[in-house]
Scaffold this active site. Structure first.
Site, mmCIF file in Angstrom:
data_model
loop_
_atom_site.group_PDB
_atom_site.id
_atom_site.type_symbol
_atom_site.label_atom_id
_atom_site.label_comp_id
_atom_site.label_asym_id
_atom_site.label_seq_id
_atom_site.Cartn_x
_atom_site.Cartn_y
_atom_site.Cartn_z
ATOM 1 N N VAL A 117 1.483 -1.044 0.020
ATOM 2 C CA VAL A 117 -0.107 0.110 -0.297
ATOM 3 C C VAL A 117 0.514 1.180 0.223
ATOM 4 C CG1 VAL A 117 -1.760 1.327 0.862
ATOM 5 C CG2 VAL A 117 -1.786 -1.427 1.798
ATOM 6 N N ARG A 124 8.192 8.446 -6.369
ATOM 7 C CA ARG A 124 9.232 7.972 -6.045
ATOM 8 C C ARG A 124 9.077 6.414 -5.194
ATOM 9 N NH1 ARG A 124 14.499 8.890 -2.520
ATOM 10 N NH2 ARG A 124 15.118 7.296 -2.449
ATOM 11 N N ARG A 312 13.941 6.910 -11.188
ATOM 12 C CA ARG A 312 12.983 6.064 -11.059
ATOM 13 C C ARG A 312 11.754 5.955 -12.295
ATOM 14 N NH1 ARG A 312 15.747 3.802 -8.339
ATOM 15 N NH2 ARG A 312 14.943 3.756 -5.783
ATOM 16 N N ARG A 339 -7.454 1.981 -4.291
ATOM 17 C CA ARG A 339 -7.968 3.341 -3.134
ATOM 18 C C ARG A 339 -8.477 4.531 -3.404
ATOM 19 N NH1 ARG A 339 -7.330 1.379 3.073
ATOM 20 N NH2 ARG A 339 -4.959 3.201 2.936
ATOM 21 N N GLU A 431 -13.421 -2.874 7.955
ATOM 22 C CA GLU A 431 -12.925 -1.789 8.722
ATOM 23 C C GLU A 431 -13.511 -1.109 10.219
ATOM 24 O OE1 GLU A 431 -10.019 -0.050 6.610
ATOM 25 O OE2 GLU A 431 -11.089 0.936 5.662
ATOM 26 N N GLY A 456 -8.330 -4.693 8.313
ATOM 27 C CA GLY A 456 -7.570 -3.985 9.419
ATOM 28 C C GLY A 456 -7.862 -3.541 10.479
ATOM 29 N N LEU A 458 -6.568 -1.904 12.937
ATOM 30 C CA LEU A 458 -6.268 -0.859 13.603
ATOM 31 C C LEU A 458 -7.483 0.804 13.544
ATOM 32 C CD1 LEU A 458 -2.810 0.365 12.624
ATOM 33 C CD2 LEU A 458 -3.053 0.499 14.833
ATOM 34 N N ASP A 459 -7.890 0.494 12.398
ATOM 35 C CA ASP A 459 -8.994 1.156 11.711
ATOM 36 C C ASP A 459 -10.487 0.466 12.500
ATOM 37 O OD1 ASP A 459 -10.034 3.802 10.218
ATOM 38 O OD2 ASP A 459 -8.710 3.031 8.920
ATOM 39 N N ASP A 630 -0.555 6.142 9.371
ATOM 40 C CA ASP A 630 -1.455 6.216 8.803
ATOM 41 C C ASP A 630 -2.406 6.669 9.502
ATOM 42 O OD1 ASP A 630 -2.428 4.471 8.971
ATOM 43 O OD2 ASP A 630 -2.791 3.814 6.967
#
Length: 727
Positions: A117, A124, A312, A339, A431, A456, A458-459, A630
């Protein structure tokens, strides 16, 4: 506010209007005037339903709060469950069904492998992620703690042959496990050659042998007698043995092997949501432009490394000769998902009736699908989907009605862009609590286009806390991982997905390894996600993707899913176990430790978000261990403190003192960043510090505990403030 262009019933920020007209619409097969007219109609038609769904969230939360207040000290599980059913929180379950999604790429349906993700705001990083389809095992082992530094094997500033020997030995051990020889070991090999379409390995003693399973040899590069690369395949993933006796490493290897390259991140989520800070039209155009560059294949990033200017760009496909003399072309890049944001936020990039901001999820669906369409009609250097599909991940949905709305939105976008029905595939992030409990119904609403469900932690924990905010003080953050509801949530996601026919058709994903520097620990732990039934799991870096790929060679995920397919347990009662602590016995030291950890985490992330617009970064924790942060990590940290404040576990004064003390720690941790703006000692003048305060002290009233409303408002304030200073 910048300049706007009126198009029918909508006003479009000129920066977005010009980008779409000059870059996206040419060669798209769409008429410019009709596109904007259809866009305006779609916004008018779907905005009322979007608002209704958000109002329903608030209505349910108010009812939950009132029920918990009324039942404090006399909680009865059966009453609670009946109440949730009465208010429509628990939905009547649909009959058994299987998904019917078609035109799904092998990277999703067939291959099990790591998933990256990456924030679309950083070209970059996005390029590195796209190129992480293939990764050097030797580099990943040598450059991380996956190989210990004991016995003279330090990393150091120059090549350490002792460490190099450990890396080579590890690589040979891996080959022996994943693609063993019929006799002998890969450690004994002095030459790899192709004879009569078979891989022949010569050993030190002059004996020859082949693979124990000859069909695992699928291709090569170079001369058959002296190949430069040997391509093997195990559990659906490719392994490339690279041979070059003139190379610095190849010279030291008796078989001339210079590297073992692994197929790693088979899919990557190009993220326009939780890992980016996009708060206005200019920010959104950066997200969209980088995505378009990735899709077209012409995105580049120039940067300085070790005093050299580096550029790159995307890697080309990889071409091999097959054992029978044909040609095999493998993708050089990860299959890209994009997403979008969820249903909550609005953005000033487009204004509609009465100057209202557009719902960002509606705008994302239209513009990211338009971008991805170019890959379907031959306007790009590389194909993303070989099956003609567009892959959109949709986060933060609560219950099946919200998933049905996403399906309606995608139907409308397909019609608007001239795409066949179900060209746009959906990945549903599991989530939010109301989605977890009604996951079968959610999947049913998108049964013709779903390609992915994902847990997920955390969420999902943030929503767990906020949903039951009035039930009582919650467990400490690190104790959540062993809680009853969380174990049930992880098992339920797999069981529901498999029962709906995901095996061989769609991804069942698991969450992020958040410690990019701790690769030895990841190698020990992350394989458990595959044994639990996941066929993909999130990693924080290309290096981590390469190392996590080892797990997919150790575990045959398809076989695991076959065994788990018989799991018909209903985990919902366990998922309803609220992680509340009835009679907290925490000491003052334990409470302060929790405050310190969470305040430091919040400040470390928020200061970069607000002051520099960085939505995802490796933030050192209180013990200076780098953690990938995040918005999901921010949601749980801020909600746990809001919960403890609400229930009197700590005081506002105590939290504020902790924030000020931790701001000094974070300032010190960022001392080497020339773009950093210290928060201490002028706390009132720091927009970032004030944002952190808002997230905690106003956490109770935030919709579902989301951090975006405060972050967006404070980031816009900071941008205006810094712009005024520069003038």
């Amino acid at each position: 506010m910048g300049e706007y262009v009126q198009k029918g019933n909508i006003q479009v920020a000129k920066v977005l209007y010009d980008f779409v007209n000059e870059e996206l619409l040419p060669n798209s097969g769409l008429d410019q005037d009709k596109f904007w007219s259809d866009f305006g109609a779609l916004i008018s038609d779907l905005t009322p339903r979007n608002k209704e769904l958000l109002a329903r969230r608030d209505e349910i939360q108010e009812k939950l709060n009132e029920w918990h207040k009324a039942h404090r000290g006399r909680f009865d599980f059966n009453e609670y469950k009946a109440f949730l059913t009465d208010i429509g929180y628990l939905e009547p379950e649909v009959e058994d069904f299987e998904i019917t999604t078609d035109n799904v790429d092998d990277e999703i349906a067939v291959q099990a492998g790591p998933q990256l993700v990456v924030p679309l705001t950083n070209a970059r990083y996005a390029l590195n992620a796209a190129n992480a389809r293939w990764g050097s095992l030797y580099d990943a082992l040598y450059g991380t703690d996956a190989i210990s530094e004991e016995d003279g094997a330090e990393r150091g500033s120059s090549y350490n042959p002792v460490r190099g020997a450990k890396v080579i030995a590890y690589g040979r051990q891996f080959l022996d496990e994943a693609v063993p020889l019929a006799q002998y070991s890969h450690k004994d090999a002095v030459q790899y050659a192709i004879v009569d379409g078979q891989l022949v390995v010569t050993t030190e003693g002059g004996a020859t042998t082949g693979l124990k399973e000859p069909e695992k040899f699928v291709g090569f590069q170079g001369d058959p007698q002296h190949p430069t690369a040997v391509l093997l395949k195990n559990n659906g993933l490719h392994i490339e043995i690279q041979i070059d006796r003139e190379h610095a490493v190849g010279k030291t290897d008796q078989a001339g092997v210079k590297d073992i390259v692994l197929e790693a991140a088979v899919t990557t989520i190009m993220d326009g949501e939780d890992s980016v800070a996009a708060v206005d039209a200019e920010d959104k155009v950066l997200v969209y432009r980088n995505l378009f560059g990735l899709v077209k294949g012409d995105l580049t990033a120039t940067f300085e490394k070790n005093g050299k200017i580096m550029t790159r760009s995307l890697n080309p496909d990889r071409v091999y000769k097959t054992p029978d003399g044909g040609e095999l072309v493998l993708p050089g890049r990860s299959l890209m998902f994009v997403r979008n944001v969820g249903h909550l936020m609005t953005n000033n990039a487009i204004l509609h009736a009465n100057g209202e901001e557009v719902h960002e999820g509606i705008m994302d669906a239209v513009i990211t699908s338009l971008i991805m369409k170019h890959s379907l009609i031959g306007n790009t250097r590389y194909l993303n989907s070989r099956k003609g599909s567009i892959y959109i991940v949709k986060p933060k949905m609560h219950g099946s009605a919200e998933v049905a709305f996403a399906n309606e939105l995608f139907d409308r976008v397909e019609d608007m862009l001239g795409l066949e029905r179900n060209t746009i595939k959906i990945g549903v992030m599991d989530e939010e609590r109301r989605t977890s409990l009604n996951l079968k119904n959610c999947i049913y609403q998108v049964r013709d286009r779903i390609i992915f469900i994902n847990t997920g932690f955390l969420d999902r924990t943030g929503d767990e806390i906020h949903t039951s905010m009035e039930a009582g003080p919650m467990l400490r953050k690190n104790e959540m991982k062993s809680s009853t509801w969380l174990q049930a949530y992880e098992k339920s996601n797999v069981a529901v997905g498999l029962a709906a026919g995901f095996r061989g058709r769609a991804q069942i994903g698991k969450g992020m390894w958040a410690m990019p520097d701790l690769m030895a620990e990841m190698l020990k732990q992350k394989g458990a996600q595959l044994k639990a039934g996941a066929n993909t799991a999130w990693v924080p870096s290309p290096t981590a993707a390469t190392l996590h790929a080892l797990h997919y060679h150790q575990v045959n995920v398809s076989a695991v899913q076959s065994e788990l397919a018989n799991d018909r347990n209903d985990y919902r009662d366990d998922m309803l176990q609220i992680p509340v602590v009835d009679h907290p016995q925490w000491t003052a030291e334990e409470i302060q430790e929790e405050l310190d950890n969470n305040c430091q985490s919040i400040l470390g992330y928020v200061v970069r978000w607000i002051d520099q617009g960085i939505g995802c970064s490796k933030v050192p924790d209180i013990h200076n261990v780098g953690l990938m942060e995040d918005r999901a990590t921010l949601r749980i940290s801020s909600q746990i403190l809001a919960n403890w404040l609400h229930h009197g576990i700590c005081t506002k004064e105590q939290v504020l003192e902790t924030l000020k003390r931790m701001a000094k720690v974070v300032d010190e941790q960022n001392a080497g960043d020339p773009n950093y703006r210290p928060m201490a000692p002028n706390y009132d003048d720091s927009v970032a510090f004030q944002a952190a305060c808002d997230l905690i002290f106003r956490g109770y009233e935030q919709p579902n505990g989301y951090t975006e409303p405060i972050l967006h408002r404070r980031r816009q304030e900071a941008k205006a403030k810094f712009a005024a200073i520069q003038q």
